[in-house]
Enzyme design. Structure first.
Site, PDB file in Angstrom:
ATOM      1  N   GLU A   1      -4.147 -12.238   7.959  1.00 58.07           N
ATOM      2  CA  GLU A   1      -5.158 -11.187   7.818  1.00 58.07           C
ATOM      3  C   GLU A   1      -6.312 -11.620   6.923  1.00 58.07           C
ATOM      4  OE1 GLU A   1      -3.244  -7.704   6.124  1.00 58.07           O
ATOM      5  OE2 GLU A   1      -2.212  -8.876   4.593  1.00 58.07           O
TER       6      GLU A   1
ATOM      7  N   ARG B   1       7.638  -4.569   3.105  1.00 55.71           N
ATOM      8  CA  ARG B   1       6.421  -5.360   2.874  1.00 55.71           C
ATOM      9  C   ARG B   1       6.247  -5.411   1.365  1.00 55.71           C
ATOM     10  NH1 ARG B   1       0.334  -4.524   5.084  1.00 55.71           N
ATOM     11  NH2 ARG B   1       0.559  -2.447   4.184  1.00 55.71           N
TER      12      ARG B   1
ATOM     13  N   ASP C   1      17.919  -8.490  -2.600  1.00 53.10           N
ATOM     14  CA  ASP C   1      19.164  -8.082  -3.259  1.00 53.10           C
ATOM     15  C   ASP C   1      19.451  -6.597  -3.037  1.00 53.10           C
ATOM     16  OD1 ASP C   1      19.590 -10.634  -4.161  1.00 53.10           O
ATOM     17  OD2 ASP C   1      18.960 -10.252  -6.224  1.00 53.10           O
TER      18      ASP C   1
ATOM     19  N   HIS D   1       0.857  -1.183   0.000  1.00 52.71           N
ATOM     20  CA  HIS D   1       0.000   0.000   0.000  1.00 52.71           C
ATOM     21  C   HIS D   1       0.898   1.239   0.000  1.00 52.71           C
ATOM     22  CE1 HIS D   1      -3.553  -2.409   0.601  1.00 52.71           C
ATOM     23  NE2 HIS D   1      -3.021  -2.986   1.662  1.00 52.71           N
TER      24      HIS D   1
ATOM     25  N   ASP E   1      -7.383  -5.695   7.448  1.00 58.48           N
ATOM     26  CA  ASP E   1      -7.838  -6.830   6.644  1.00 58.48           C
ATOM     27  C   ASP E   1      -8.423  -7.918   7.536  1.00 58.48           C
ATOM     28  OD1 ASP E   1      -7.442  -6.208   3.870  1.00 58.48           O
ATOM     29  OD2 ASP E   1      -5.300  -6.186   4.271  1.00 58.48           O
TER      30      ASP E   1
HETATM   31  C1  3PY Z   1      -3.907  -4.315   7.630  1.00 56.68           C
HETATM   32  O1  3PY Z   1      -4.337  -3.681   8.602  1.00 56.68           O
HETATM   33  O2  3PY Z   1      -4.586  -5.080   6.943  1.00 56.68           O
HETATM   34  C2  3PY Z   1      -2.526  -4.138   7.248  1.00 56.68           C
HETATM   35  O3  3PY Z   1      -2.060  -4.797   6.341  1.00 56.68           O
HETATM   36  C3  3PY Z   1      -1.739  -3.131   8.011  1.00 56.68           C
HETATM   37  O4  3PY Z   1      -0.695  -2.641   7.310  1.00 56.68           O
HETATM   38 MG    MG Z   2      -3.497  -5.774   5.188  1.00 53.48          MG
END
Ligand code: 3PY
Ligand code: MG
Length: 231
Positions: free
Chosen positions: A126, A50, A64, A25, A152
């Site tokens: 999540e 991430r 890398d 994101h 999520d």
């Molecule tokens: C979420 O809250 O789903 C996340 O991935 C937080 O970064």
């Molecule tokens: Mg998330």
């Protein structure tokens, strides 16, 4: 979430233990990764990424470039967790291809020998499917940690998405994930946007807590200054 080396440098200078450069994101492109990592490398902060998805090619490119930890979003089952671990490790433990063009500069001469042991490999929990497969994911050999995405996770439970969700079912699920990590002997992390909630997560035994985010800090700082001036 903001793809500029000065943002990363400014945050790293504050004394955080770890930072996560978020390619899922936010507005960070892959080309921003190297300058952001260079900007934080003079600080005693562990650089994580991430990745946008649990994809070995993107994971390999981030490693890398010199990240020391990989967080993969939306890991749903044991097979996906095994694929994540394999992407983070050189053979014979995994399938990572060799070419650490900047990682070896940052990590030093023993990078190749130590990378498999020192790079953190973290699966986000999540999704509904991840909850159904929680114990199997947590027990994946070579996985170092679980990381909870509260928003999520809320959606997976049929709740409104919120980083600081405090609904009872959400709280129970967060505790179950924390317990699954503890039983498997791996770390558990979570994101919080409010300092008091972040402190509570640390007290609850989370080994790593993300305090989001550059964008939120920017907007909330500007908003409160503007409010004060207007008043
Ligand atoms: C979420 O809250 O789903 C996340 O991935 C937080 O970064
Ligand atoms: Mg998330």
């Amino acid at each position: 979430m903001l793809g500029h080396s000065l943002v990363a440098e400014s945050i790293a200078a504050l004394g955080f233990d770890w930072i996560s450069i978020d390619l899922q994101h936010g507005a960070i492109g892959e080309a921003d990764l190297v300058p952001m990592l260079q900007a934080v490398s003079r600080f005693d902060v562990t650089p994580f990424v991430r990745v946008a998805s649990n994809d070995p090619a993107s994971i390999g490119r981030a490693l890398d470039a010199g990240v020391m930890g990989v967080i993969a979003p939306m890991v749903n089952d044991r097979a996906e967790a095994e694929a994540l671990v394999a992407a983070c490790r050189y053979p014979p433990r995994g399938i990572r291809s060799f070419g650490p063009y900047r990682a070896a500069l940052y990590g030093g001469a023993d990078y190749a020998a130590c990378a498999n042991d020192e790079i953190a490999c973290v699966a986000m929990i999540e999704t509904r499917r991840a909850l159904d497969n929680l114990e199997e994911i947590a027990a994946t050999p070579g996985l170092d940690g679980l990381f909870i995405g509260p928003s999520d996770l809320a959606l997976a439970l049929g709740l409104a998405p919120s980083i600081d969700c405090e609904e009872a079912e959400h709280a129970r699920t967060v505790a179950n994930i924390r317990e699954a990590a503890r039983s498997a002997g791996i770390a558990c992390g979570i994101v919080a946007s409010k300092p008091d909630l972040a402190r509570r997560r640390v007290r609850d035994g989370f080994e790593f807590v993300g305090l989001i985010s550059d964008v939120i800090f920017l907007v909330s700082g500007a908003a409160s200054a503007l409010k004060e001036v207007r008043s």
